[in-house]
Enzyme design. Structure first.
Site, PDB file in Angstrom:
ATOM      1  N   VAL A 186       4.137   3.506  -0.116  1.00 31.20           N
ATOM      2  CA  VAL A 186       3.646   4.887  -0.213  1.00 31.20           C
ATOM      3  C   VAL A 186       4.788   5.887  -0.063  1.00 31.20           C
ATOM      4  O   VAL A 186       4.949   6.804  -0.876  1.00 31.20           O
ATOM      5  CB  VAL A 186       2.577   5.144   0.881  1.00 31.20           C
ATOM      6  CG1 VAL A 186       2.190   6.611   0.927  1.00 31.20           C
ATOM      7  CG2 VAL A 186       1.356   4.280   0.626  1.00 31.20           C
ATOM      8  N   GLU A 246      -3.238   9.540   0.289  1.00 32.85           N
ATOM      9  CA  GLU A 246      -2.822   9.090  -1.052  1.00 32.85           C
ATOM     10  C   GLU A 246      -3.885   8.156  -1.604  1.00 32.85           C
ATOM     11  O   GLU A 246      -4.576   7.479  -0.857  1.00 32.85           O
ATOM     12  CB  GLU A 246      -1.450   8.404  -0.979  1.00 32.85           C
ATOM     13  CG  GLU A 246      -1.306   7.307   0.068  1.00 32.85           C
ATOM     14  CD  GLU A 246      -1.888   5.974  -0.324  1.00 32.85           C
ATOM     15  OE1 GLU A 246      -2.051   5.754  -1.526  1.00 32.85           O
ATOM     16  OE2 GLU A 246      -2.190   5.170   0.579  1.00 32.85           O
ATOM     17  N   GLU A 267      -1.176   0.089  -6.312  1.00 30.18           N
ATOM     18  CA  GLU A 267       0.095  -0.582  -6.567  1.00 30.18           C
ATOM     19  C   GLU A 267       0.177  -0.956  -8.040  1.00 30.18           C
ATOM     20  O   GLU A 267      -0.819  -1.362  -8.641  1.00 30.18           O
ATOM     21  CB  GLU A 267       0.220  -1.815  -5.686  1.00 30.18           C
ATOM     22  CG  GLU A 267       0.466  -1.429  -4.249  1.00 30.18           C
ATOM     23  CD  GLU A 267       0.625  -2.623  -3.346  1.00 30.18           C
ATOM     24  OE1 GLU A 267       0.951  -3.726  -3.821  1.00 30.18           O
ATOM     25  OE2 GLU A 267       0.428  -2.441  -2.135  1.00 30.18           O
ATOM     26  N   GLY A 285     -14.884 -11.616  -9.151  1.00 26.20           N
ATOM     27  CA  GLY A 285     -13.692 -12.461  -9.025  1.00 26.20           C
ATOM     28  C   GLY A 285     -13.633 -13.143  -7.676  1.00 26.20           C
ATOM     29  O   GLY A 285     -14.674 -13.393  -7.046  1.00 26.20           O
ATOM     30  N   CYS A 329      -4.407  -2.605   1.454  1.00 25.42           N
ATOM     31  CA  CYS A 329      -5.286  -1.478   1.791  1.00 25.42           C
ATOM     32  C   CYS A 329      -6.731  -1.866   2.066  1.00 25.42           C
ATOM     33  O   CYS A 329      -7.244  -1.620   3.155  1.00 25.42           O
ATOM     34  CB  CYS A 329      -5.246  -0.443   0.674  1.00 25.42           C
ATOM     35  SG  CYS A 329      -3.682   0.407   0.626  1.00 25.42           S
ATOM     36  N   LYS A 384      -3.123  -8.841  -7.020  1.00 31.53           N
ATOM     37  CA  LYS A 384      -3.703  -8.387  -8.285  1.00 31.53           C
ATOM     38  C   LYS A 384      -2.555  -8.343  -9.295  1.00 31.53           C
ATOM     39  O   LYS A 384      -1.377  -8.448  -8.908  1.00 31.53           O
ATOM     40  CB  LYS A 384      -4.339  -7.004  -8.141  1.00 31.53           C
ATOM     41  CG  LYS A 384      -3.332  -5.913  -7.811  1.00 31.53           C
ATOM     42  CD  LYS A 384      -3.962  -4.539  -7.918  1.00 31.53           C
ATOM     43  CE  LYS A 384      -2.886  -3.472  -7.816  1.00 31.53           C
ATOM     44  NZ  LYS A 384      -3.371  -2.129  -7.977  1.00 31.53           N
ATOM     45  N   ARG A 405       0.508  -9.434   0.039  1.00 27.71           N
ATOM     46  CA  ARG A 405      -0.187  -9.193   1.304  1.00 27.71           C
ATOM     47  C   ARG A 405      -1.701  -9.353   1.110  1.00 27.71           C
ATOM     48  O   ARG A 405      -2.273  -8.803   0.175  1.00 27.71           O
ATOM     49  CB  ARG A 405       0.136  -7.791   1.832  1.00 27.71           C
ATOM     50  CG  ARG A 405       1.534  -7.712   2.421  1.00 27.71           C
ATOM     51  CD  ARG A 405       1.886  -6.321   2.847  1.00 27.71           C
ATOM     52  NE  ARG A 405       2.031  -5.433   1.708  1.00 27.71           N
ATOM     53  CZ  ARG A 405       2.251  -4.119   1.810  1.00 27.71           C
ATOM     54  NH1 ARG A 405       2.309  -3.565   2.990  1.00 27.71           N
ATOM     55  NH2 ARG A 405       2.387  -3.378   0.735  1.00 27.71           N
TER      56      ARG A 405
HETATM   57  C1  UDX Z   1      -6.213   0.497  -3.402  1.00 25.93           C
HETATM   58  C2  UDX Z   1      -6.914   1.789  -3.875  1.00 25.93           C
HETATM   59  O1  UDX Z   1      -7.367   1.629  -5.228  1.00 25.93           O
HETATM   60  C3  UDX Z   1      -5.990   2.978  -3.753  1.00 25.93           C
HETATM   61  O2  UDX Z   1      -6.687   4.165  -4.091  1.00 25.93           O
HETATM   62  C4  UDX Z   1      -5.524   3.054  -2.299  1.00 25.93           C
HETATM   63  O3  UDX Z   1      -4.690   4.127  -2.083  1.00 25.93           O
HETATM   64  C5  UDX Z   1      -4.809   1.765  -1.922  1.00 25.93           C
HETATM   65  O4  UDX Z   1      -5.719   0.685  -2.106  1.00 25.93           O
HETATM   66  P1  UDX Z   1      -4.491  -1.250  -4.422  1.00 25.93           P
HETATM   67  O5  UDX Z   1      -4.519  -1.923  -3.079  1.00 25.93           O
HETATM   68  O6  UDX Z   1      -3.182  -1.063  -5.100  1.00 25.93           O
HETATM   69  O7  UDX Z   1      -5.144   0.214  -4.320  1.00 25.93           O
HETATM   70  O8  UDX Z   1      -5.391  -2.143  -5.387  1.00 25.93           O
HETATM   71  P2  UDX Z   1      -6.671  -1.944  -6.305  1.00 25.93           P
HETATM   72  O9  UDX Z   1      -6.254  -1.834  -7.711  1.00 25.93           O
HETATM   73  O10 UDX Z   1      -7.570  -0.925  -5.778  1.00 25.93           O
HETATM   74  O11 UDX Z   1      -7.339  -3.395  -6.118  1.00 25.93           O
HETATM   75  C6  UDX Z   1      -7.666  -3.868  -4.803  1.00 25.93           C
HETATM   76  C7  UDX Z   1      -8.189  -5.296  -4.862  1.00 25.93           C
HETATM   77  O12 UDX Z   1      -9.475  -5.335  -5.454  1.00 25.93           O
HETATM   78  C8  UDX Z   1      -7.331  -6.253  -5.680  1.00 25.93           C
HETATM   79  O13 UDX Z   1      -7.248  -7.492  -5.009  1.00 25.93           O
HETATM   80  C9  UDX Z   1      -8.078  -6.399  -6.990  1.00 25.93           C
HETATM   81  O14 UDX Z   1      -7.826  -7.614  -7.642  1.00 25.93           O
HETATM   82  C10 UDX Z   1      -9.522  -6.308  -6.495  1.00 25.93           C
HETATM   83  N1  UDX Z   1     -10.476  -5.836  -7.510  1.00 25.93           N
HETATM   84  C11 UDX Z   1     -10.356  -4.579  -8.025  1.00 25.93           C
HETATM   85  C12 UDX Z   1     -11.528  -6.667  -7.909  1.00 25.93           C
HETATM   86  O15 UDX Z   1     -11.658  -7.796  -7.433  1.00 25.93           O
HETATM   87  N2  UDX Z   1     -12.428  -6.181  -8.808  1.00 25.93           N
HETATM   88  C13 UDX Z   1     -12.338  -4.936  -9.350  1.00 25.93           C
HETATM   89  O16 UDX Z   1     -13.199  -4.591 -10.163  1.00 25.93           O
HETATM   90  C14 UDX Z   1     -11.265  -4.114  -8.941  1.00 25.93           C
END
Ligand code: UDX
Length: 469
Positions: free
Chosen positions: A11, A150, A154, A272, A279, A339, A346
């Site tokens: 961040v 924020e 990622e 999934g 986060c 992802k 992490r």
């Molecule tokens: C998240 C939030 O989206 C962001 O706004 C916040 O500031 C930080 O946390 P991030 O951790 O980068 O961002 O990942 P994100 O794209 O949100 O995905 C989180 C997890 O959910 C991943 O493991 C992803 O694979 C999973 N996911 C996401 C699903 O299993 N299904 C979905 O439909 C979307």
């Protein structure tokens, strides 16, 4: 403006680079000397699109690095706190780093400053910050504390920052609110979007960036509630996927039907192996704890967490069902990051699944386009690391897809079939359509959809007794 960003993790570093991109003079502070040296040499410690360009563009000009909070505070009028808030055993966020930084800031105040919470923190943290800084700083020093959460994902953090769907400014005074408006002015006025060298917009450009003004406490809650809600959507669709499996329906069809209702929306409804990352798991647990402390029962969050954890065991059960016994099986794994599009492992469900398979004495050969180094730090030599997807599949009894990297959705299925020992793919991310897999000649197991049985090839091997190795 002169801005200090304390903490140069995901961040902090993205925020610092983007503030410099908006024309501010930024000093990015960290207490990790090695990291500072690497940044000073021009290295980018994380895999993030456009970040290397921005760090390169502004290094030594508008962006500098320092190990001294005091110096950075004295040189700046706005100080963003972006240090880690890792989870404690109890699920609460560990705010000791935030508190330590607050004290350091307080000692160095020299004139009015706005201190901004950028890290995700529980509601009331702004109150605590005010109290700690007031008790520590020299008498009569003026400051305000603002919450400016924020919402960066990622992998797309830079464009999320520069093309936000909203900016939340949780300020309890007019003066601090105006300072924050100045910080984001190039985005609010749209002047950044007219620049020739801007980072390109990720999609259609909205008319205007939406700003949401709230109290500091509401802003703190907006962040926790948003992440908990998104996590809930994922757990919801995963629970629906499990029902789909039981009644032989197709969760992708259900998702399409649900998601086209504008009130629901199709984002974050991909079934999934569950959510991971730095986060969601942390924030849902912290929000549950916040609610508990406020004597509000929020049992829905318990269920969100429970469903998420169960998804991993359900996936392992699918592997077992496809392979019969696990001991001694060779398993190819595609994806170790939590992802696609990131090197971050992490709280990665992929790592948890690999660990579980290792515990059941499978041999794992894995490939990830960006997260091999991070995975090696956790898994060491307990698995084999492949050079690409086909090497991971080579001679394997089954191939598991655990991360939604784009390249895993475009594999040469014929080639995979040739290199796999048995033509079995178990896809924890639903990257392929059933139609494609139907004609591939592979057995295809996915989430919330009917299993596609492989036709002749495996049966042939089965008959010859190979599968019973
Ligand atoms: C998240 C939030 O989206 C962001 O706004 C916040 O500031 C930080 O946390 P991030 O951790 O980068 O961002 O990942 P994100 O794209 O949100 O995905 C989180 C997890 O959910 C991943 O493991 C992803 O694979 C999973 N996911 C996401 C699903 O299993 N299904 C979905 O439909 C979307």
């Amino acid at each position: 403006m002169h801005i200090a960003v304390i903490g140069s993790g995901y961040v902090g570093l993205v925020a610092a680079a983007c503030f410099a991109e908006l024309g501010h003079t930024v000093v990015c502070v960290d207490n990790d000397e090695q990291k500072l040296e690497a940044l000073q040499r021009g290295e980018t410690p994380i895999h993030e699109v456009y970040l290397p360009e921005l760090l390169q563009r502004h290094r030594g000009l508008r962006l500098s690095y320092s190990g001294s909070v005091a110096e950075a505070v004295r040189a700046s009028s706005v100080i963003f706190i972006a240090v880690g808030t890792p989870p404690l055993e109890s699920g609460d966020a560990d705010l000791s780093y935030v508190e330590a930084v607050a004290r350091e800031i307080a000692f160095s105040l020299n004139g009015y400053k706005v201190i901004v919470e950028k890290s995700t923190v529980p509601v009331y943290t702004s109150e605590w910050l005010k109290r700690v800084i007031r008790l520590t700083c020299p008498e009569n020093e003026e400051f305000d504390v603002v919450s400016n959460p924020e919402f960066l994902r990622e992998g797309t953090a830079v464009t999320d920052f520069l093309y936000p769907d909203r900016i939340v400014i949780g300020a309890d005074s007019e003066r601090s609110r105006e300072v924050l408006e100045q910080v984001y002015l190039p985005l609010l006025s749209g002047s950044y979007y007219e620049q020739a060298h801007r980072i390109p917009e990720p999609g259609e450009l909205a008319d205007r960036v939406k700003v949401i003004y709230t109290s500091a406490k509401s802003a703190e809650l907006i962040k926790h509630a948003s992440n908990a809600f998104l996590a809930m959507k994922i757990s919801f669709i995963n629970a629906v996927a499990n029902v789909c499996e039981a009644v032989e329906a197709d969760v992708e069809e259900v998702r399409r039907g649900m998601g086209s209702d504008a009130r629901i929306g199709s984002a974050f409804l991909r079934a999934g192996i569950g959510y991971g990352g730095s986060c969601f798991p942390k924030d849902v647990a912290a929000f549950r704890s916040v609610a508990e402390q406020a004597r509000c029962s929020f049992r829905l969050l318990d269920e969100v967490i429970a469903i998420n954890e169960e998804q991993r065991s359900r996936f392992i059960a699918k592997v077992r069902e496809a392979l019969w016994t696990l001991k001694g099986k060779r398993v190819g794994v595609l994806g170790l990051a939590f992802k696609g599009g990131t090197d971050d492992v992490r709280e990665s469900p992929a790592i948890a699944i690999v660990k579980s398979l290792l515990a059941q004495q499978c041999a794992i050969q894995a490939y990830d386009p960006a997260a091999m180094k991070g995975a090696r730090n956790i898994l060491g030599d307990s698995i084999a690391y492949a050079g690409d997807a086909y090497e991971a599949a080579q001679g394997a009894d089954a191939l598991l897809i655990l991360t939604d990297w784009e390249e895993f959705a475009a594999l040469d299925l014929e080639r995979l079939k040739q290199v796999l020992r048995y033509p079995i793919i178990i896809d924890g991310r639903n990257l392929y359509s059933l139609e494609t897999m139907q004609s591939s000649g592979l057995m295809y197991v996915s989430m919330g959809r009917p299993v596609i049985q492989h036709p002749s090839s495996a049966t042939r091997k089965l008959k010859s007794g190979e599968l019973a190795k």
